[in-house]
Design an enzyme around this catalytic site. Sequence first.
Site, PDB file in Angstrom:
ATOM      1  N   TYR A   1       2.298   8.943   5.386  1.00 53.47           N
ATOM      2  CA  TYR A   1       3.472   9.153   4.781  1.00 53.47           C
ATOM      3  C   TYR A   1       4.092  10.763   4.924  1.00 53.47           C
ATOM      4  CZ  TYR A   1       6.968   8.327   1.018  1.00 53.47           C
ATOM      5  OH  TYR A   1       8.000   8.392   0.104  1.00 53.47           O
ATOM      6  N   ASP A   2       3.240  11.447   4.116  1.00 59.77           N
ATOM      7  CA  ASP A   2       3.590  12.835   4.132  1.00 59.77           C
ATOM      8  C   ASP A   2       3.950  13.475   5.358  1.00 59.77           C
ATOM      9  OD1 ASP A   2       2.571  12.075   1.893  1.00 59.77           O
ATOM     10  OD2 ASP A   2       1.344  13.883   1.725  1.00 59.77           O
TER      11      ASP A   2
ATOM     12  N   LYS B   1       7.078  11.869   7.265  1.00 59.66           N
ATOM     13  CA  LYS B   1       8.428  12.224   6.507  1.00 59.66           C
ATOM     14  C   LYS B   1       8.620  13.694   6.813  1.00 59.66           C
ATOM     15  CE  LYS B   1       9.892   8.769   3.696  1.00 59.66           C
ATOM     16  NZ  LYS B   1      11.206   8.436   3.674  1.00 59.66           N
TER      17      LYS B   1
ATOM     18  N   THR C   1       0.858  15.810 -14.055  1.00 61.93           N
ATOM     19  CA  THR C   1       2.374  15.723 -14.073  1.00 61.93           C
ATOM     20  C   THR C   1       3.045  15.040 -13.165  1.00 61.93           C
ATOM     21  OG1 THR C   1       3.064  17.981 -13.557  1.00 61.93           O
ATOM     22  CG2 THR C   1       2.039  17.742 -15.621  1.00 61.93           C
TER      23      THR C   1
ATOM     24  N   GLN D   1       0.385  18.593  -9.994  1.00 63.98           N
ATOM     25  CA  GLN D   1       1.693  18.786 -10.907  1.00 63.98           C
ATOM     26  C   GLN D   1       2.802  18.453  -9.773  1.00 63.98           C
ATOM     27  OE1 GLN D   1       1.306  23.028 -11.572  1.00 63.98           O
ATOM     28  NE2 GLN D   1       1.894  22.527 -13.745  1.00 63.98           N
TER      29      GLN D   1
HETATM   30  P1  NAD Z   1      10.538   0.402  -1.049  1.00 61.77           P
HETATM   31  O1  NAD Z   1       9.304  -0.023  -0.389  1.00 61.77           O
HETATM   32  O2  NAD Z   1      11.102  -0.439  -1.962  1.00 61.77           O
HETATM   33  O3  NAD Z   1      11.833   0.207   0.090  1.00 61.77           O
HETATM   34  C1  NAD Z   1      11.609   0.584   1.321  1.00 61.77           C
HETATM   35  C2  NAD Z   1      12.189  -0.390   2.102  1.00 61.77           C
HETATM   36  O4  NAD Z   1      12.064  -0.086   3.535  1.00 61.77           O
HETATM   37  C3  NAD Z   1      11.791  -1.962   1.963  1.00 61.77           C
HETATM   38  O5  NAD Z   1      12.989  -2.768   1.729  1.00 61.77           O
HETATM   39  C4  NAD Z   1      11.021  -2.133   3.275  1.00 61.77           C
HETATM   40  O6  NAD Z   1      10.931  -3.557   3.462  1.00 61.77           O
HETATM   41  C5  NAD Z   1      11.919  -1.428   4.081  1.00 61.77           C
HETATM   42  N1  NAD Z   1      11.187  -1.220   5.515  1.00 61.77           N
HETATM   43  C6  NAD Z   1       9.846  -0.424   5.646  1.00 61.77           C
HETATM   44  N2  NAD Z   1       9.402  -0.305   6.900  1.00 61.77           N
HETATM   45  C7  NAD Z   1      10.564  -0.688   7.548  1.00 61.77           C
HETATM   46  C8  NAD Z   1      10.840  -0.785   8.852  1.00 61.77           C
HETATM   47  N3  NAD Z   1       9.822  -0.358   9.779  1.00 61.77           N
HETATM   48  N4  NAD Z   1      11.963  -1.106   9.237  1.00 61.77           N
HETATM   49  C9  NAD Z   1      12.841  -1.703   8.435  1.00 61.77           C
HETATM   50  N5  NAD Z   1      12.853  -1.592   6.871  1.00 61.77           N
HETATM   51  C10 NAD Z   1      11.634  -1.101   6.813  1.00 61.77           C
HETATM   52  O7  NAD Z   1      10.714   2.017  -1.422  1.00 61.77           O
HETATM   53  P2  NAD Z   1      11.832   2.798  -2.140  1.00 61.77           P
HETATM   54  O8  NAD Z   1      11.247   3.397  -3.576  1.00 61.77           O
HETATM   55  O9  NAD Z   1      13.027   1.960  -2.372  1.00 61.77           O
HETATM   56  O10 NAD Z   1      12.014   4.019  -1.295  1.00 61.77           O
HETATM   57  C11 NAD Z   1      12.985   4.093  -0.538  1.00 61.77           C
HETATM   58  C12 NAD Z   1      12.996   5.370   0.459  1.00 61.77           C
HETATM   59  O11 NAD Z   1      13.220   6.463  -0.486  1.00 61.77           O
HETATM   60  C13 NAD Z   1      11.702   5.449   1.396  1.00 61.77           C
HETATM   61  O12 NAD Z   1      12.277   6.365   2.407  1.00 61.77           O
HETATM   62  C14 NAD Z   1      10.979   6.389   0.285  1.00 61.77           C
HETATM   63  O13 NAD Z   1      10.151   7.142   0.975  1.00 61.77           O
HETATM   64  C15 NAD Z   1      11.873   7.456  -0.420  1.00 61.77           C
HETATM   65  N6  NAD Z   1      11.373   7.808  -1.691  1.00 61.77           N
HETATM   66  C16 NAD Z   1      11.320   7.223  -2.597  1.00 61.77           C
HETATM   67  C17 NAD Z   1      11.067   7.696  -3.975  1.00 61.77           C
HETATM   68  C18 NAD Z   1      10.695   6.891  -5.098  1.00 61.77           C
HETATM   69  O14 NAD Z   1      10.237   7.397  -6.075  1.00 61.77           O
HETATM   70  N7  NAD Z   1      11.032   5.711  -5.140  1.00 61.77           N
HETATM   71  C19 NAD Z   1      10.408   9.057  -3.789  1.00 61.77           C
HETATM   72  C20 NAD Z   1      10.584   9.730  -2.823  1.00 61.77           C
HETATM   73  C21 NAD Z   1      11.074   9.406  -1.548  1.00 61.77           C
END
Ligand code: NAD
Length: 320
Positions: A149-150, A153, A214, A280
Amino acid sequence: MRYGNIKKILVTGGAGFLGSHLCERLILQGHEVLCVDNLFTGTRTNLKHLLNEARFELLRHDVTFPLYVEIDEIYNLACPASPVHYQFDPVQTTKTSVHGAINMLGLAKRTKARVLQASTSEVYGDPEIHPQPEEYWGRVNPIGFRSCYDEGKRCAETLFFDYHRQHGLEVKVVRIFNTYGPRMHPNDGRVVSNLIVQALRGEDITLYGDGQQTRSFCYVDDLIEAMMRMMATGPEIAGPINIGNPSEVTIRQLAEVVLDVTGSSSRLIHRPLPPDDPRQRCPDITRAREILGWEPTVPLRQGIEKTVLYFDRLLAEHRL
Ligand code: NAD
Ligand code: UDP
Ligand code: UDP
Protein backbone atom coordinates in the site's frame (compact mmCIF):
# COMPACT_ATOMS: atom_id res chain seq x y z
CA MET A 1 -17.49 18.08 -23.93
CA ARG A 2 -18.61 20.63 -21.33
CA TYR A 3 -22.05 22.27 -21.12
CA GLY A 4 -21.55 25.45 -19.08
CA ASN A 5 -20.10 24.46 -15.74
CA ILE A 6 -21.41 20.91 -16.00
CA LYS A 7 -18.50 18.48 -16.37
CA LYS A 8 -18.15 14.79 -17.11
CA ILE A 9 -16.30 13.51 -14.08
CA LEU A 10 -14.75 10.09 -13.60
CA VAL A 11 -14.46 8.78 -10.04
CA THR A 12 -12.43 5.59 -9.72
CA GLY A 13 -13.19 3.66 -6.54
CA GLY A 14 -16.52 5.52 -6.48
CA ALA A 15 -18.42 2.63 -4.88
CA GLY A 16 -16.22 2.74 -1.77
CA PHE A 17 -16.49 4.74 1.42
CA LEU A 18 -14.99 8.07 0.29
CA GLY A 19 -15.85 7.62 -3.38
CA SER A 20 -19.58 7.20 -2.78
CA HIS A 21 -19.72 10.45 -0.78
CA LEU A 22 -17.77 12.20 -3.53
CA CYS A 23 -20.10 10.91 -6.29
CA GLU A 24 -23.07 12.14 -4.27
CA ARG A 25 -21.61 15.65 -3.88
CA LEU A 26 -20.70 15.88 -7.58
CA ILE A 27 -24.20 14.80 -8.65
CA LEU A 28 -25.68 17.39 -6.28
CA GLN A 29 -23.59 20.03 -8.06
CA GLY A 30 -25.18 19.01 -11.36
CA HIS A 31 -22.24 17.15 -12.94
CA GLU A 32 -22.29 13.91 -14.94
CA VAL A 33 -20.50 11.23 -12.98
CA LEU A 34 -18.97 8.01 -14.26
CA CYS A 35 -18.07 5.77 -11.35
CA VAL A 36 -15.56 3.04 -12.20
CA ASP A 37 -15.11 0.34 -9.60
CA ASN A 38 -14.29 -3.38 -9.53
CA LEU A 39 -16.45 -3.74 -6.39
CA PHE A 40 -13.63 -5.37 -4.40
CA THR A 41 -14.37 -3.41 -1.23
CA GLY A 42 -17.02 -1.06 -2.60
CA THR A 43 -20.69 -1.98 -3.07
CA ARG A 44 -23.65 -1.00 -5.21
CA THR A 45 -25.51 -0.46 -1.93
CA ASN A 46 -23.25 2.53 -1.20
CA LEU A 47 -24.61 4.06 -4.42
CA LYS A 48 -28.20 2.84 -4.31
CA HIS A 49 -29.59 6.39 -4.00
CA LEU A 50 -27.72 7.40 -7.19
CA LEU A 51 -28.37 4.39 -9.43
CA ASN A 52 -31.62 5.83 -10.86
CA GLU A 53 -30.10 9.23 -11.50
CA ALA A 54 -29.72 9.94 -15.24
CA ARG A 55 -26.43 11.79 -14.76
CA PHE A 56 -24.88 8.88 -12.86
CA GLU A 57 -23.32 5.72 -14.34
CA LEU A 58 -21.62 2.81 -12.59
CA LEU A 59 -19.15 0.78 -14.63
CA ARG A 60 -17.66 -2.41 -13.19
CA HIS A 61 -14.04 -2.24 -14.31
CA ASP A 62 -10.59 -2.84 -12.85
CA VAL A 63 -8.30 0.21 -13.21
CA THR A 64 -5.27 -2.00 -13.76
CA PHE A 65 -6.69 -2.41 -17.30
CA PRO A 66 -6.86 0.46 -19.80
CA LEU A 67 -10.02 2.54 -19.96
CA TYR A 68 -11.10 4.58 -22.96
CA VAL A 69 -13.80 7.13 -22.11
CA GLU A 70 -14.24 10.87 -22.69
CA ILE A 71 -14.11 12.96 -19.54
CA ASP A 72 -13.11 16.40 -18.16
CA GLU A 73 -11.86 15.47 -14.70
CA ILE A 74 -10.67 12.35 -12.91
CA TYR A 75 -10.65 11.63 -9.19
CA ASN A 76 -8.47 8.54 -8.74
CA LEU A 77 -9.57 6.81 -5.54
CA ALA A 78 -9.49 3.15 -6.58
CA CYS A 79 -7.47 1.20 -4.02
CA PRO A 80 -8.46 -0.78 -0.94
CA ALA A 81 -7.61 1.43 2.05
CA SER A 82 -7.85 -0.71 5.15
CA PRO A 83 -4.94 -2.97 6.12
CA VAL A 84 -7.18 -6.08 6.20
CA HIS A 85 -8.28 -5.48 2.62
CA TYR A 86 -5.03 -4.25 1.07
CA GLN A 87 -3.06 -7.12 2.61
CA PHE A 88 -5.56 -9.71 1.31
CA ASP A 89 -3.92 -9.63 -2.16
CA PRO A 90 -0.85 -7.41 -1.79
CA VAL A 91 0.33 -7.85 -5.39
CA GLN A 92 -3.04 -6.66 -6.69
CA THR A 93 -2.84 -3.70 -4.27
CA THR A 94 0.47 -2.51 -5.76
CA LYS A 95 -0.87 -3.11 -9.28
CA THR A 96 -3.97 -1.06 -8.49
CA SER A 97 -1.91 1.90 -7.30
CA VAL A 98 0.79 1.73 -9.98
CA HIS A 99 -0.92 0.35 -13.12
CA GLY A 100 -4.09 2.18 -12.10
CA ALA A 101 -2.17 5.49 -11.91
CA ILE A 102 -0.51 4.86 -15.29
CA ASN A 103 -3.86 4.14 -16.94
CA MET A 104 -5.60 7.14 -15.39
CA LEU A 105 -2.66 9.41 -16.30
CA GLY A 106 -2.67 8.03 -19.86
CA LEU A 107 -6.41 8.71 -20.02
CA ALA A 108 -5.91 12.23 -18.63
CA LYS A 109 -3.14 12.86 -21.17
CA ARG A 110 -5.32 11.84 -24.12
CA THR A 111 -8.44 13.69 -22.96
CA LYS A 112 -6.55 16.68 -21.44
CA ALA A 113 -8.43 16.08 -18.21
CA ARG A 114 -7.38 17.33 -14.80
CA VAL A 115 -6.55 14.38 -12.55
CA LEU A 116 -6.52 14.12 -8.75
CA GLN A 117 -4.77 11.37 -6.84
CA ALA A 118 -6.05 10.19 -3.47
CA SER A 119 -2.70 9.64 -1.81
CA THR A 120 -2.26 8.91 1.85
CA SER A 121 -0.51 9.82 5.07
CA GLU A 122 1.02 6.34 4.78
CA VAL A 123 3.61 7.87 2.43
CA TYR A 124 5.17 9.22 5.66
CA GLY A 125 5.36 5.68 7.11
CA ASP A 126 6.26 5.62 10.81
CA PRO A 127 7.36 9.26 10.94
CA GLU A 128 10.23 10.83 12.91
CA ILE A 129 8.77 14.32 12.42
CA HIS A 130 5.59 15.41 14.11
CA PRO A 131 3.15 16.67 12.89
CA GLN A 132 4.00 15.74 9.30
CA PRO A 133 4.46 18.60 6.79
CA GLU A 134 4.41 17.85 3.05
CA GLU A 135 8.19 18.46 2.76
CA TYR A 136 8.89 15.43 4.97
CA TRP A 137 9.96 12.45 2.83
CA GLY A 138 8.82 9.78 5.24
CA ARG A 139 10.17 6.62 6.83
CA VAL A 140 8.67 3.66 5.03
CA ASN A 141 9.63 -0.01 5.20
CA PRO A 142 9.90 -1.14 1.53
CA ILE A 143 9.48 -4.88 2.28
CA GLY A 144 6.93 -5.09 5.12
CA PHE A 145 3.25 -6.02 5.26
CA ARG A 146 2.11 -2.43 4.71
CA SER A 147 4.56 -1.83 1.84
CA CYS A 148 2.21 -2.92 -0.96
CA TYR A 149 0.00 0.00 0.00
CA ASP A 150 2.60 2.55 1.15
CA GLU A 151 5.09 2.02 -1.68
CA GLY A 152 2.31 1.67 -4.26
CA LYS A 153 0.95 5.06 -3.23
CA ARG A 154 4.46 6.57 -3.19
CA CYS A 155 5.11 5.29 -6.72
CA ALA A 156 1.74 6.67 -7.84
CA GLU A 157 2.81 10.11 -6.56
CA THR A 158 6.05 9.77 -8.54
CA LEU A 159 4.06 8.97 -11.69
CA PHE A 160 1.74 11.93 -11.13
CA PHE A 161 4.64 14.37 -10.80
CA ASP A 162 6.51 12.87 -13.78
CA TYR A 163 3.43 13.13 -16.03
CA HIS A 164 3.11 16.71 -14.77
CA ARG A 165 6.74 17.60 -15.58
CA GLN A 166 7.17 15.46 -18.70
CA HIS A 167 3.75 15.81 -20.35
CA GLY A 168 2.43 19.03 -18.78
CA LEU A 169 -0.58 17.29 -17.21
CA GLU A 170 -2.68 19.18 -14.67
CA VAL A 171 -2.32 16.97 -11.62
CA LYS A 172 -3.51 17.35 -8.03
CA VAL A 173 -2.16 15.18 -5.23
CA VAL A 174 -3.83 15.10 -1.82
CA ARG A 175 -2.45 13.11 1.10
CA ILE A 176 -5.44 11.92 3.07
CA PHE A 177 -5.13 11.21 6.80
CA ASN A 178 -7.48 8.87 8.71
CA THR A 179 -11.05 9.61 7.72
CA TYR A 180 -14.26 8.12 9.11
CA GLY A 181 -18.02 8.32 8.74
CA PRO A 182 -21.10 6.54 7.38
CA ARG A 183 -20.46 3.81 4.72
CA MET A 184 -17.21 2.64 6.23
CA HIS A 185 -17.12 -1.12 5.81
CA PRO A 186 -18.24 -2.79 9.08
CA ASN A 187 -15.61 -5.55 8.77
CA ASP A 188 -12.68 -3.67 7.36
CA GLY A 189 -10.70 -3.74 10.59
CA ARG A 190 -10.21 0.03 10.73
CA VAL A 191 -10.30 1.39 14.22
CA VAL A 192 -13.41 3.61 14.04
CA SER A 193 -15.62 0.92 12.48
CA ASN A 194 -14.19 -1.84 14.73
CA LEU A 195 -14.73 0.10 17.95
CA ILE A 196 -18.25 1.29 17.09
CA VAL A 197 -19.41 -2.16 15.95
CA GLN A 198 -17.91 -3.78 19.07
CA ALA A 199 -19.55 -1.18 21.34
CA LEU A 200 -22.96 -1.56 19.68
CA ARG A 201 -22.82 -5.34 20.00
CA GLY A 202 -21.62 -5.17 23.61
CA GLU A 203 -18.44 -7.03 22.65
CA ASP A 204 -14.99 -6.35 24.09
CA ILE A 205 -13.30 -3.29 22.57
CA THR A 206 -9.92 -4.21 21.12
CA LEU A 207 -7.06 -1.77 21.75
CA TYR A 208 -3.98 -2.85 19.84
CA GLY A 209 -0.80 -2.42 21.89
CA ASP A 210 -1.15 -0.07 24.84
CA GLY A 211 -3.69 2.14 23.04
CA GLN A 212 -1.39 5.14 23.48
CA GLN A 213 -0.57 5.39 19.73
CA THR A 214 -2.18 8.46 18.18
CA ARG A 215 -4.17 9.24 15.05
CA SER A 216 -6.18 12.26 13.96
CA PHE A 217 -9.64 11.55 12.60
CA CYS A 218 -11.38 13.64 9.96
CA TYR A 219 -15.11 13.38 9.31
CA VAL A 220 -15.91 12.37 5.73
CA ASP A 221 -17.89 15.52 4.76
CA ASP A 222 -14.93 17.74 5.65
CA LEU A 223 -12.58 15.54 3.66
CA ILE A 224 -14.73 15.55 0.50
CA GLU A 225 -14.96 19.35 0.68
CA ALA A 226 -11.15 19.57 0.74
CA MET A 227 -10.78 17.21 -2.24
CA MET A 228 -13.23 19.22 -4.30
CA ARG A 229 -11.52 22.49 -3.38
CA MET A 230 -8.20 20.98 -4.45
CA MET A 231 -9.64 19.96 -7.83
CA ALA A 232 -10.87 23.55 -8.32
CA THR A 233 -7.42 25.14 -7.78
CA GLY A 234 -5.51 26.66 -10.69
CA PRO A 235 -3.08 24.64 -12.85
CA GLU A 236 -0.07 25.88 -10.85
CA ILE A 237 -1.24 23.95 -7.76
CA ALA A 238 -0.20 20.30 -8.00
CA GLY A 239 0.37 19.60 -4.31
CA PRO A 240 0.99 17.43 -2.50
CA ILE A 241 -1.36 18.82 0.13
CA ASN A 242 -2.17 17.13 3.43
CA ILE A 243 -5.86 16.87 4.21
CA GLY A 244 -7.04 15.58 7.55
CA ASN A 245 -7.88 16.70 11.03
CA PRO A 246 -4.97 18.11 13.05
CA SER A 247 -6.67 17.29 16.34
CA GLU A 248 -4.72 14.27 17.60
CA VAL A 249 -6.10 11.63 19.97
CA THR A 250 -4.83 8.36 21.40
CA ILE A 251 -6.72 5.23 20.40
CA ARG A 252 -7.74 4.83 24.04
CA GLN A 253 -9.31 8.33 24.00
CA LEU A 254 -11.17 7.42 20.82
CA ALA A 255 -12.50 4.27 22.54
CA GLU A 256 -13.71 6.39 25.45
CA VAL A 257 -15.63 8.71 23.09
CA VAL A 258 -17.21 5.67 21.39
CA LEU A 259 -18.23 4.16 24.76
CA ASP A 260 -19.70 7.47 25.86
CA VAL A 261 -21.70 8.06 22.66
CA THR A 262 -23.05 4.50 22.45
CA GLY A 263 -23.64 4.19 26.21
CA SER A 264 -22.16 0.70 25.86
CA SER A 265 -20.79 -1.25 28.80
CA SER A 266 -18.20 -3.07 26.65
CA ARG A 267 -14.79 -3.67 28.30
CA LEU A 268 -11.51 -2.39 26.88
CA ILE A 269 -9.09 -5.25 26.19
CA HIS A 270 -5.60 -5.26 24.68
CA ARG A 271 -4.44 -7.16 21.58
CA PRO A 272 -0.95 -7.28 20.03
CA LEU A 273 0.09 -4.29 17.94
CA PRO A 274 0.22 -5.14 14.20
CA PRO A 275 3.68 -4.95 12.55
CA ASP A 276 4.88 -1.49 11.38
CA ASP A 277 1.92 0.21 13.11
CA PRO A 278 2.84 3.94 13.21
CA ARG A 279 3.17 5.27 16.77
CA GLN A 280 1.95 8.79 16.01
CA ARG A 281 0.19 10.41 13.10
CA CYS A 282 -1.07 13.97 12.73
CA PRO A 283 -1.18 16.23 9.68
CA ASP A 284 0.33 19.67 9.42
CA ILE A 285 -2.47 21.34 7.43
CA THR A 286 -0.86 24.77 7.01
CA ARG A 287 -0.83 24.35 3.22
CA ALA A 288 -4.48 23.26 3.09
CA ARG A 289 -5.43 26.30 5.19
CA GLU A 290 -3.44 28.70 2.98
CA ILE A 291 -4.10 27.23 -0.47
CA LEU A 292 -7.58 25.75 -0.08
CA GLY A 293 -8.87 28.04 2.69
CA TRP A 294 -9.97 24.83 4.35
CA GLU A 295 -9.93 23.22 7.75
CA PRO A 296 -12.12 20.56 9.35
CA THR A 297 -15.34 21.75 10.94
CA VAL A 298 -16.86 18.59 12.47
CA PRO A 299 -15.63 17.81 16.01
CA LEU A 300 -14.78 14.18 16.80
CA ARG A 301 -17.72 13.58 19.12
CA GLN A 302 -20.25 14.94 16.60
CA GLY A 303 -18.76 12.85 13.77
CA ILE A 304 -18.77 9.74 15.96
CA GLU A 305 -22.45 10.35 16.79
CA LYS A 306 -23.36 10.41 13.08
CA THR A 307 -21.27 7.32 12.40
CA VAL A 308 -22.83 5.45 15.33
CA LEU A 309 -26.31 6.20 13.93
CA TYR A 310 -25.24 4.72 10.58
CA PHE A 311 -23.81 1.52 12.08
CA ASP A 312 -26.75 1.12 14.44
CA ARG A 313 -29.14 1.12 11.46
CA LEU A 314 -26.86 -1.12 9.38
CA LEU A 315 -26.56 -3.76 12.12
CA ALA A 316 -30.33 -3.71 12.68
CA GLU A 317 -31.15 -3.97 8.92
CA HIS A 318 -28.79 -6.88 8.35
CA ARG A 319 -29.30 -8.45 11.79
CA LEU A 320 -25.49 -8.45 12.10
P1 NAD B 1 -12.61 1.81 0.12
O1 NAD B 1 -11.94 0.48 0.19
O2 NAD B 1 -13.94 1.96 0.76
O3 NAD B 1 -12.75 2.27 -1.41
C1 NAD B 1 -11.86 1.90 -2.41
C2 NAD B 1 -12.66 1.57 -3.65
O4 NAD B 1 -11.77 1.20 -4.72
C3 NAD B 1 -13.62 0.40 -3.45
O5 NAD B 1 -14.88 0.73 -3.93
C4 NAD B 1 -12.97 -0.72 -4.26
O6 NAD B 1 -13.91 -1.67 -4.73
C5 NAD B 1 -12.28 0.04 -5.37
N1 NAD B 1 -11.16 -0.65 -5.99
C6 NAD B 1 -10.14 -1.30 -5.38
N2 NAD B 1 -9.29 -1.81 -6.30
C7 NAD B 1 -9.78 -1.44 -7.53
C8 NAD B 1 -9.37 -1.67 -8.86
N3 NAD B 1 -8.24 -2.36 -9.14
N4 NAD B 1 -10.12 -1.17 -9.87
C9 NAD B 1 -11.26 -0.48 -9.61
N5 NAD B 1 -11.71 -0.24 -8.35
C10 NAD B 1 -10.96 -0.71 -7.33
O7 NAD B 1 -11.57 2.88 0.69
P2 NAD B 1 -11.76 4.43 1.00
O8 NAD B 1 -11.53 4.62 2.43
O9 NAD B 1 -12.97 4.94 0.37
O10 NAD B 1 -10.47 5.01 0.24
C11 NAD B 1 -10.56 5.63 -1.02
C12 NAD B 1 -9.18 6.15 -1.42
O11 NAD B 1 -8.72 7.10 -0.45
C13 NAD B 1 -8.14 5.06 -1.52
O12 NAD B 1 -7.30 5.32 -2.62
C14 NAD B 1 -7.36 5.22 -0.24
O13 NAD B 1 -6.02 4.80 -0.39
C15 NAD B 1 -7.46 6.72 0.01
N6 NAD B 1 -7.31 7.02 1.44
C16 NAD B 1 -8.32 6.77 2.32
C17 NAD B 1 -8.14 7.05 3.68
C18 NAD B 1 -9.23 6.81 4.71
O14 NAD B 1 -9.01 7.07 5.89
N7 NAD B 1 -10.40 6.36 4.33
C19 NAD B 1 -6.92 7.55 4.12
C20 NAD B 1 -5.91 7.76 3.20
C21 NAD B 1 -6.12 7.51 1.86
N1 UDP C 1 -4.60 4.61 -21.43
C1 UDP C 1 -5.92 4.42 -21.08
N2 UDP C 1 -6.88 5.23 -21.64
C2 UDP C 1 -6.56 6.22 -22.53
C3 UDP C 1 -5.20 6.41 -22.87
C4 UDP C 1 -4.25 5.58 -22.29
O1 UDP C 1 -6.25 3.55 -20.29
O2 UDP C 1 -7.48 6.90 -22.98
C5 UDP C 1 -3.60 3.75 -20.80
C6 UDP C 1 -2.88 2.87 -21.78
O3 UDP C 1 -3.01 1.54 -21.34
C7 UDP C 1 -1.44 3.31 -21.70
C8 UDP C 1 -1.35 4.05 -20.39
O4 UDP C 1 -2.63 4.60 -20.19
O5 UDP C 1 -0.58 2.21 -21.64
C9 UDP C 1 -0.34 5.17 -20.40
O6 UDP C 1 -0.61 6.02 -21.49
P1 UDP C 1 0.51 6.93 -22.14
O7 UDP C 1 -0.11 7.65 -23.28
O8 UDP C 1 1.16 7.74 -21.10
O9 UDP C 1 1.60 5.89 -22.57
P2 UDP C 1 1.72 4.84 -23.76
O10 UDP C 1 0.37 4.78 -24.44
O11 UDP C 1 2.74 5.40 -24.62
O12 UDP C 1 2.08 3.58 -23.06
N1 UDP D 1 -6.51 -0.27 16.19
C1 UDP D 1 -6.93 -0.69 17.44
N2 UDP D 1 -8.00 -1.53 17.53
C2 UDP D 1 -8.68 -1.96 16.42
C3 UDP D 1 -8.26 -1.52 15.14
C4 UDP D 1 -7.16 -0.67 15.07
O1 UDP D 1 -6.34 -0.32 18.48
O2 UDP D 1 -9.66 -2.71 16.58
C5 UDP D 1 -5.37 0.66 16.11
C6 UDP D 1 -4.30 0.30 15.09
O3 UDP D 1 -3.34 -0.56 15.66
C7 UDP D 1 -3.72 1.66 14.76
C8 UDP D 1 -4.92 2.62 14.89
O4 UDP D 1 -5.89 1.92 15.67
O5 UDP D 1 -2.74 2.02 15.69
C9 UDP D 1 -5.53 3.01 13.55
O6 UDP D 1 -5.74 1.83 12.80
P1 UDP D 1 -6.44 1.80 11.37
O7 UDP D 1 -6.27 0.42 10.83
O8 UDP D 1 -7.81 2.35 11.47
O9 UDP D 1 -5.62 2.84 10.50
P2 UDP D 1 -4.06 3.07 10.21
O10 UDP D 1 -3.22 2.19 11.08
O11 UDP D 1 -3.91 2.79 8.76
O12 UDP D 1 -3.89 4.51 10.55
